[in-house]
Design an enzyme around this catalytic site. Structure first.
Site, PDB file in Angstrom:
ATOM      1  N   LEU A 202      30.183  50.302  47.689  1.00 28.88           N
ATOM      2  CA  LEU A 202      28.995  49.644  48.264  1.00 28.88           C
ATOM      3  C   LEU A 202      27.754  50.382  47.814  1.00 28.88           C
ATOM      4  CD1 LEU A 202      29.913  49.323  52.072  1.00 28.88           C
ATOM      5  CD2 LEU A 202      29.705  47.418  50.465  1.00 28.88           C
ATOM      6  N   HIS A 203      26.768  49.679  47.278  1.00 29.08           N
ATOM      7  CA  HIS A 203      25.500  50.353  46.999  1.00 29.08           C
ATOM      8  C   HIS A 203      24.290  49.437  46.987  1.00 29.08           C
ATOM      9  CE1 HIS A 203      26.300  48.926  42.874  1.00 29.08           C
ATOM     10  NE2 HIS A 203      24.996  49.028  42.687  1.00 29.08           N
TER      11      HIS A 203
END
Ligand code: UD1
Ligand code: UDP
Length: 354
Positions: A202-203
């Protein structure tokens, strides 16, 4: 020709790897690293894994707001590019390092090649969407990975500069996936079993910058019975730490991994959960089901046959979708082959020195 490649962020190093190798067979290449990504795991390790020569220059520009970061890159790049006097410049993808390079190159009248051109999410709240539009409209050769990307460029009046090359990440993946059995020990080190865990990355700012959104995702994933391996991006790690967000016992937080270890983690996973562009494609190519935690994707081909699914963590059926065992339909191969070679041939044919 003297070709200048400009990179700064993890996925750009991976795209540079196979192209740099091919360019160096015929041309002189100079690499500028803007410094946007700088942790060992996010940068040096990827150069090492892909055997990319050390950058000739590192501008050491990272952090800060978008305008500040891009502006500081441009100030340094302008001077350096004038000194280097390249015959052509290559930029990759859709980061702030990409547009810093294209704006400077265009103003200095240097032919620019944009690798991964034509991607659109049609969501202008994504910083990447703005970067893609700027990069495509300031570049001279547009190398598109898919027909969808080609069509986007045709619709924007850029047909004459556009080439369907396939996706350069295919070259990186096919060269390196064969090495994981010998060169990666991550599966043993983590003591995880083949096909018995989910791999999470996730980013994206809209998933991780708002602590309540990140907390919601982590909380929901924390109640499932499957182990989740989570190599955490520094952006996400900061929000998790600053807000004291606790992860469930089924989630193993680890540092970002090198490219080979990360490919090994994809290759042995039961399913991939991600908001990354590159990881969606790698999951598709390695025939892993993928849950994309976003409301749209630029990589629409991965949705065919149900290999990739867009899911919203706010929806009641989020967990049902994550744990679903529904089998996808027949796999189609869509991202091309021997892409670096094609790209260098087009560069040779269109940018030969006068
Ligand atoms: C950037 C790109 C994004 C791409 C992603 C790949 C932009 C606008 N965004 O997002 O398109 O998908 O890279 O990973 O260019 N940080 C560290 N160590 C590092 C790298 C980053 O601590 O090695 C920190 C930065 O200081 C910053 C935060 O993480 O505080 C975000 O980094 P930044 O490069 O601005 O954006 P990304 O989220 O990485
Ligand atoms: N990747 C990696 N180590 C990790 C996570 C991802 O090497 O811990 C690689 C992954 O294989 C893919 C690329 O990084 O090739 C994707 O980069 P990222 O998700 O940072 O950016 P995006 O593709 O979304 O721009």
């Amino acid at each position: 020709m003297k070709i200048l490649s400009i990179v700064g962020a993890r996925p750009q190093f991976i795209k540079l790897g196979p192209l740099s190798k091919e360019i160096r067979k015929q041309h002189d290449e100079i690499i500028i690293h803007t410094g946007q990504h700088f942790d060992k795991e996010m940068s040096e390790q990827i150069f090492y894994d892909l055997k990319i020569p050390k950058p000739d220059y590192n501008l050491k520009i990272n952090g800060g707001a978008h305008g500040e970061q891009t502006g500081r890159m441009m100030i340094k790049l302008e001077k350096l590019v004038q000194d280097i006097k390249p015959d052509a410049m290559i930029v990759f993808g859709d980061t702030n390092s990409t547009i810093a390079g294209t704006i400077i190159g265009a103003k200095l009248h240097i032919p620019i090649v944009h690798v991964e051109a034509g991607l659109r999410s049609f969501n202008r709240s994504m910083p990447e969407e703005i970067n893609r539009i700027i990069a495509d409209h300031t570049s001279d050769l547009l190398f598109s990975p898919t027909m969808t990307a080609v069509n986007n460029l045709v619709n924007e009046g850029l047909k004459d500069k556009t080439f369907l090359t396939g996706d350069i990440m295919v070259d990186a993946l096919s060269e390196n996936v064969e090495k994981i059995n010998n060169d990666s020990s991550i599966i043993n080190r983590l003591n995880i079993k083949n096909n018995k865990y989910f791999l999470l990355t996730l980013h994206r700012p809209y998933n991780v910058d708002d602590p309540s959104r990140l907390n919601l995702i982590i909380k929901k994933l924390g109640i499932i019975n499957t182990s989740i391996i989570f190599p955490i991006h520094p952006r996400t790690e900061k929000v998790l730490t600053n807000n004291n967000i606790k992860v469930g016992k089924n989630i193993l937080l680890i540092k970002p991994q090198g490219y080979l270890d990360f490919l090994a983690l994809i290759n042995s996973a039961e399913k991939i959960l991600t908001d990354s562009g590159g990881v969606q494609k790698e999951a598709y190519i390695l025939k892993k089901r993928c849950i994309t935690i976003r409301s749209e994707t630029e990589w629409v081909e991965t949705l065919i046959g149900g290999w990739n699914r867009l899911v919203d963590p706010g929806n009641n059926d989020f967990i049902k979708q994550v744990i679903s065992t529904e089998a996808p339909e027949k796999h189609q191969y869509i991202f091309g082959h021997n892409v670096a070679k094609k790209m260098v041939t087009i560069i040779n044919n269109h940018l030969t020195k006068n």
